[in-house]
Motif scaffolding. Structure first.
Motif, PDB file in Angstrom:
ATOM      1  N   PRO A 199     -10.991  11.468   5.867  1.00  0.00           N
ATOM      2  CA  PRO A 199     -12.015  11.003   5.147  1.00  0.00           C
ATOM      3  C   PRO A 199     -12.761   9.854   5.433  1.00  0.00           C
ATOM      4  O   PRO A 199     -14.111   9.826   5.510  1.00  0.00           O
ATOM      5  CB  PRO A 199     -11.179  10.205   3.643  1.00  0.00           C
ATOM      6  N   SER A 200     -12.205   8.903   6.034  1.00  0.00           N
ATOM      7  CA  SER A 200     -13.072   7.891   6.829  1.00  0.00           C
ATOM      8  C   SER A 200     -12.105   6.928   7.702  1.00  0.00           C
ATOM      9  O   SER A 200     -10.908   7.071   7.620  1.00  0.00           O
ATOM     10  CB  SER A 200     -13.516   7.040   5.975  1.00  0.00           C
ATOM     11  N   ARG A 201     -12.504   6.344   8.701  1.00  0.00           N
ATOM     12  CA  ARG A 201     -11.611   5.267   9.400  1.00  0.00           C
ATOM     13  C   ARG A 201     -11.180   4.155   8.269  1.00  0.00           C
ATOM     14  O   ARG A 201     -10.004   3.894   8.430  1.00  0.00           O
ATOM     15  CB  ARG A 201     -12.552   4.294  10.255  1.00  0.00           C
ATOM     16  N   LYS A 202     -12.119   3.584   7.206  1.00  0.00           N
ATOM     17  CA  LYS A 202     -11.212   2.837   6.454  1.00  0.00           C
ATOM     18  C   LYS A 202     -10.069   3.426   5.708  1.00  0.00           C
ATOM     19  O   LYS A 202      -9.131   2.876   5.469  1.00  0.00           O
ATOM     20  CB  LYS A 202     -12.364   2.353   5.610  1.00  0.00           C
ATOM     21  N   TRP A 203     -10.288   4.669   5.265  1.00  0.00           N
ATOM     22  CA  TRP A 203      -9.305   5.492   4.489  1.00  0.00           C
ATOM     23  C   TRP A 203      -8.077   5.455   5.488  1.00  0.00           C
ATOM     24  O   TRP A 203      -6.956   5.315   4.779  1.00  0.00           O
ATOM     25  CB  TRP A 203      -9.834   6.746   4.109  1.00  0.00           C
ATOM     26  N   VAL A 204      -8.207   5.537   6.714  1.00  0.00           N
ATOM     27  CA  VAL A 204      -6.914   5.483   7.499  1.00  0.00           C
ATOM     28  C   VAL A 204      -6.294   4.379   7.583  1.00  0.00           C
ATOM     29  O   VAL A 204      -5.092   4.165   7.202  1.00  0.00           O
ATOM     30  CB  VAL A 204      -7.402   5.939   9.044  1.00  0.00           C
ATOM     31  N   VAL A 205      -7.119   3.235   7.667  1.00  0.00           N
ATOM     32  CA  VAL A 205      -6.547   1.764   7.703  1.00  0.00           C
ATOM     33  C   VAL A 205      -5.918   1.566   6.613  1.00  0.00           C
ATOM     34  O   VAL A 205      -4.795   0.813   6.407  1.00  0.00           O
ATOM     35  CB  VAL A 205      -7.742   0.946   7.943  1.00  0.00           C
ATOM     36  N   ASP A 206      -6.489   2.016   5.461  1.00  0.00           N
ATOM     37  CA  ASP A 206      -5.915   1.462   3.942  1.00  0.00           C
ATOM     38  C   ASP A 206      -4.577   2.252   3.793  1.00  0.00           C
ATOM     39  O   ASP A 206      -3.679   1.615   2.961  1.00  0.00           O
ATOM     40  CB  ASP A 206      -6.905   1.737   2.901  1.00  0.00           C
ATOM     41  N   HIS A 207      -4.474   3.551   4.115  1.00  0.00           N
ATOM     42  CA  HIS A 207      -3.682   4.389   3.824  1.00  0.00           C
ATOM     43  C   HIS A 207      -2.137   3.923   4.721  1.00  0.00           C
ATOM     44  O   HIS A 207      -1.252   3.718   4.124  1.00  0.00           O
ATOM     45  CB  HIS A 207      -3.853   5.863   4.319  1.00  0.00           C
ATOM     46  N   MET A 208      -2.528   3.500   5.871  1.00  0.00           N
ATOM     47  CA  MET A 208      -1.347   3.076   6.813  1.00  0.00           C
ATOM     48  C   MET A 208      -0.770   1.726   6.137  1.00  0.00           C
ATOM     49  O   MET A 208       0.364   1.531   6.172  1.00  0.00           O
ATOM     50  CB  MET A 208      -1.851   2.823   8.078  1.00  0.00           C
ATOM     51  N   ILE A 209      -1.786   0.827   5.760  1.00  0.00           N
ATOM     52  CA  ILE A 209      -1.390  -0.484   5.028  1.00  0.00           C
ATOM     53  C   ILE A 209      -0.576  -0.112   3.983  1.00  0.00           C
ATOM     54  O   ILE A 209       0.695  -0.809   3.602  1.00  0.00           O
ATOM     55  CB  ILE A 209      -2.472  -1.457   4.733  1.00  0.00           C
ATOM     56  N   GLN A 210      -1.069   0.846   2.957  1.00  0.00           N
ATOM     57  CA  GLN A 210      -0.164   1.255   1.936  1.00  0.00           C
ATOM     58  C   GLN A 210       1.300   1.568   2.177  1.00  0.00           C
ATOM     59  O   GLN A 210       2.111   1.419   1.272  1.00  0.00           O
ATOM     60  CB  GLN A 210      -0.824   2.314   1.185  1.00  0.00           C
ATOM     61  N   LEU A 211       1.351   2.261   3.140  1.00  0.00           N
ATOM     62  CA  LEU A 211       2.518   2.883   3.758  1.00  0.00           C
ATOM     63  C   LEU A 211       3.667   1.884   4.290  1.00  0.00           C
ATOM     64  O   LEU A 211       4.748   1.977   4.796  1.00  0.00           O
ATOM     65  CB  LEU A 211       2.414   3.944   4.809  1.00  0.00           C
ATOM     66  N   GLY A 212       2.911   0.677   4.441  1.00  0.00           N
ATOM     67  CA  GLY A 212       4.045  -0.440   5.009  1.00  0.00           C
ATOM     68  C   GLY A 212       3.670  -1.004   6.365  1.00  0.00           C
ATOM     69  O   GLY A 212       4.476  -1.835   6.818  1.00  0.00           O
ATOM     70  N   PHE A 213       2.705  -0.435   6.902  1.00  0.00           N
ATOM     71  CA  PHE A 213       2.351  -0.712   8.469  1.00  0.00           C
ATOM     72  C   PHE A 213       1.538  -2.108   8.210  1.00  0.00           C
ATOM     73  O   PHE A 213       0.742  -1.918   7.436  1.00  0.00           O
ATOM     74  CB  PHE A 213       1.763   0.349   9.103  1.00  0.00           C
ATOM     75  N   SER A 214       1.436  -3.052   9.298  1.00  0.00           N
ATOM     76  CA  SER A 214       0.997  -4.258   9.371  1.00  0.00           C
ATOM     77  C   SER A 214      -0.695  -4.016   9.404  1.00  0.00           C
ATOM     78  O   SER A 214      -1.069  -2.859   9.887  1.00  0.00           O
ATOM     79  CB  SER A 214       1.471  -4.974  10.519  1.00  0.00           C
ATOM     80  N   ARG A 215      -1.345  -4.767   8.996  1.00  0.00           N
ATOM     81  CA  ARG A 215      -2.879  -4.950   8.943  1.00  0.00           C
ATOM     82  C   ARG A 215      -3.364  -4.542  10.650  1.00  0.00           C
ATOM     83  O   ARG A 215      -4.301  -3.621  10.773  1.00  0.00           O
ATOM     84  CB  ARG A 215      -3.426  -6.012   8.393  1.00  0.00           C
ATOM     85  N   SER A 216      -2.778  -5.272  11.664  1.00  0.00           N
ATOM     86  CA  SER A 216      -3.239  -5.247  12.890  1.00  0.00           C
ATOM     87  C   SER A 216      -2.986  -3.790  13.446  1.00  0.00           C
ATOM     88  O   SER A 216      -3.764  -3.197  14.238  1.00  0.00           O
ATOM     89  CB  SER A 216      -2.554  -6.439  13.739  1.00  0.00           C
ATOM     90  N   LEU A 217      -1.761  -3.415  13.203  1.00  0.00           N
ATOM     91  CA  LEU A 217      -1.415  -1.752  13.509  1.00  0.00           C
ATOM     92  C   LEU A 217      -2.321  -1.001  12.990  1.00  0.00           C
ATOM     93  O   LEU A 217      -2.781  -0.229  13.447  1.00  0.00           O
ATOM     94  CB  LEU A 217       0.060  -1.867  13.440  1.00  0.00           C
ATOM     95  N   SER A 218      -2.357  -1.176  11.679  1.00  0.00           N
ATOM     96  CA  SER A 218      -3.265  -0.156  10.935  1.00  0.00           C
ATOM     97  C   SER A 218      -4.803  -0.216  11.408  1.00  0.00           C
ATOM     98  O   SER A 218      -5.448   0.979  11.560  1.00  0.00           O
ATOM     99  CB  SER A 218      -3.327  -0.540   9.459  1.00  0.00           C
ATOM    100  N   GLU A 219      -5.180  -1.358  11.683  1.00  0.00           N
ATOM    101  CA  GLU A 219      -6.551  -1.391  12.052  1.00  0.00           C
ATOM    102  C   GLU A 219      -6.669  -0.820  13.556  1.00  0.00           C
ATOM    103  O   GLU A 219      -7.902  -0.318  13.864  1.00  0.00           O
ATOM    104  CB  GLU A 219      -7.161  -2.785  12.112  1.00  0.00           C
ATOM    105  N   TRP A 220      -5.722  -1.017  14.273  1.00  0.00           N
ATOM    106  CA  TRP A 220      -5.798  -0.357  15.679  1.00  0.00           C
ATOM    107  C   TRP A 220      -5.498   1.105  15.709  1.00  0.00           C
ATOM    108  O   TRP A 220      -6.510   1.599  16.470  1.00  0.00           O
ATOM    109  CB  TRP A 220      -4.451  -1.145  16.668  1.00  0.00           C
ATOM    110  N   ILE A 221      -4.879   1.839  14.783  1.00  0.00           N
ATOM    111  CA  ILE A 221      -4.677   3.054  14.620  1.00  0.00           C
ATOM    112  C   ILE A 221      -6.344   3.536  14.072  1.00  0.00           C
ATOM    113  O   ILE A 221      -6.748   4.745  14.631  1.00  0.00           O
ATOM    114  CB  ILE A 221      -3.754   3.514  13.613  1.00  0.00           C
ATOM    115  N   GLY A 222      -6.820   2.817  13.204  1.00  0.00           N
ATOM    116  CA  GLY A 222      -8.022   3.193  12.660  1.00  0.00           C
ATOM    117  C   GLY A 222      -9.206   2.955  13.953  1.00  0.00           C
ATOM    118  O   GLY A 222      -9.964   3.855  13.653  1.00  0.00           O
ATOM    119  N   SER A 223      -9.010   2.372  14.783  1.00  0.00           N
ATOM    120  CA  SER A 223      -9.914   2.299  15.919  1.00  0.00           C
ATOM    121  C   SER A 223     -10.165   3.655  16.760  1.00  0.00           C
ATOM    122  O   SER A 223     -11.009   3.530  17.591  1.00  0.00           O
ATOM    123  CB  SER A 223      -9.656   1.241  17.022  1.00  0.00           C
ATOM    124  N   ASN A 224      -8.881   4.456  16.625  1.00  0.00           N
ATOM    125  CA  ASN A 224      -9.072   5.514  17.213  1.00  0.00           C
ATOM    126  C   ASN A 224      -9.699   6.609  16.213  1.00  0.00           C
ATOM    127  O   ASN A 224      -9.418   8.003  16.767  1.00  0.00           O
ATOM    128  CB  ASN A 224      -7.734   6.054  17.649  1.00  0.00           C
TER     129      ASN A 224
END
Length: 331
Positions: A199-224
């Motif tokens: 859906p979007s980069r933001k969706w990926v970051v928010d989804h990863m955080i909801q699953l329990g991953f850290s914000r820094s890791l989630s944002e790094w994944i989102g950068s890809n």
């Protein structure tokens, strides 16, 4: 600052980094698909012809640009320590990662052997001198170990000159057992469960955080996450990256560390808070680094990076810079 992307057949494109006092130069190159060579970024601190080369290899799901800031700072330190020697950094996008993921010709198997051979092909294609130093983080560390081993065996031909130094940053040199509790495996399993069109980069970051991953890791994944037309998808080839991760786990380089090639220094950096090192591995490394060096072999050293987890260039970049710059091999 924006950079110019050019085909390798064109003249190099170089732009200054205005935030630095030195006349920084950046060359960002993406090679023609038919050439079957890796994409890379090249940085120097001045316009002088370079004398020596450092290859910088990122980890799983990363890209060369992840190491841009650290590499610029390392160049500054090298300038201070050896002003008469002009170094350049080549930040490689390994196969299936970064801009190399969009290139053709990187056929399977997607493993450490072929990832290291890609480096050889890159050097040979451009007619470069062989790199004096290789720095590899995580999976990139094992690619570096394979590169050294293959060079020493003569796999790349008689013209090969072995690097003087290899830095292996928080990478277990032996076989890595599968562990469902491992964060990397959790990330890969999560990414496999996501739709190919995101859906979007933001969706990926928010989804990863909801699953329990850290914000820094989630944002790094989102950068890809990259936009292609009207859709978002990954900048890496996920399945091929998983194949590379499996090869990373299966390959062991203890025999290389037990008998490193002559005149080669292999520097292992362990992050103090990393979960990748058990007592068995540390005892084994201690025995290797503590033994008397033979005249016909190289040397292995172990360094501990304090206050850092696995993401060494993010958690404690100053500490990592101090370790590398103070133990760096100069001509």
């Amino acid at each position: 600052m924006a950079t110019v992307l050019r085909n390798s057949s064109c003249l190099p494109s170089r732009l200054p980094f205005s935030s630095f006092q030195s006349p920084w130069l950046l060359s960002l190159r993406s090679l023609s698909q038919s050439l079957q060579t890796l994409a890379y970024q090249e940085i120097q601190a001045s316009e002088k012809p370079y004398d020596s080369t450092v290859l910088v290899l990122h980890g799983l799901l990363g890209s060369g640009r992840n190491w841009m800031t650290f590499s610029r700072n390392l160049l500054l330190e090298l300038q201070k320590s050896s002003p008469s020697n002009e170094w350049r950094m080549v930040l490689v996008d390994l196969r299936n990662h970064g801009r190399s993921a969009g290139l053709k010709g990187f056929d399977p198997p997607h493993d450490m052997v072929n990832a290291a051979k890609d480096l050889s092909n890159l050097v040979k294609h451009h007619g470069w001198a062989w790199p004096e130093v290789v720095i590899g983080h995580s999976m990139g560390g094992k690619v570096g170990l394979e590169f050294i081993a293959s060079c020493a065996r003569g796999d790349y031909g008689e013209s090969v000159v072995l690097p003087k130094q290899l830095w292996v940053l928080d990478s277990d040199p032996g076989e890595v057992k599968s562990n469902d509790g491992d964060e990397v495996e959790k990330v890969l399993q999560t990414l496999q469960s996501l739709p190919s069109s995101l859906p979007s980069r933001k969706w990926v970051v928010d989804h990863m955080i909801q699953l329990g991953f850290s914000r820094s890791l989630s944002e790094w994944i989102g950068s890809n996450v990259k936009k292609y037309g009207e859709h978002y998808t990954w900048a890496f080839d996920l399945q091929a990256a998983i194949d590379m991760f499996n090869s990373y786990r299966e390959r062991s380089y203890w025999s290389l560390l037990e008998h490193p090639p002559k005149d080669v220094k292999i520097e292992i950096v362990r992050a103090e808070n990393s979960d990748r090192w058990d007592e068995h591995i540390l005892r084994k490394l201690s025995s290797l680094t503590g033994k008397e060096a033979r005249f016909d072999e190289g040397k292995v050293s172990l360094h501990v990076l304090p206050n850092s987890g696995h993401w060494v260039h993010v958690d404690n970049p100053k500490g990592l810079l101090e370790i590398i710059s103070s133990n760096f091999i100069f001509k």
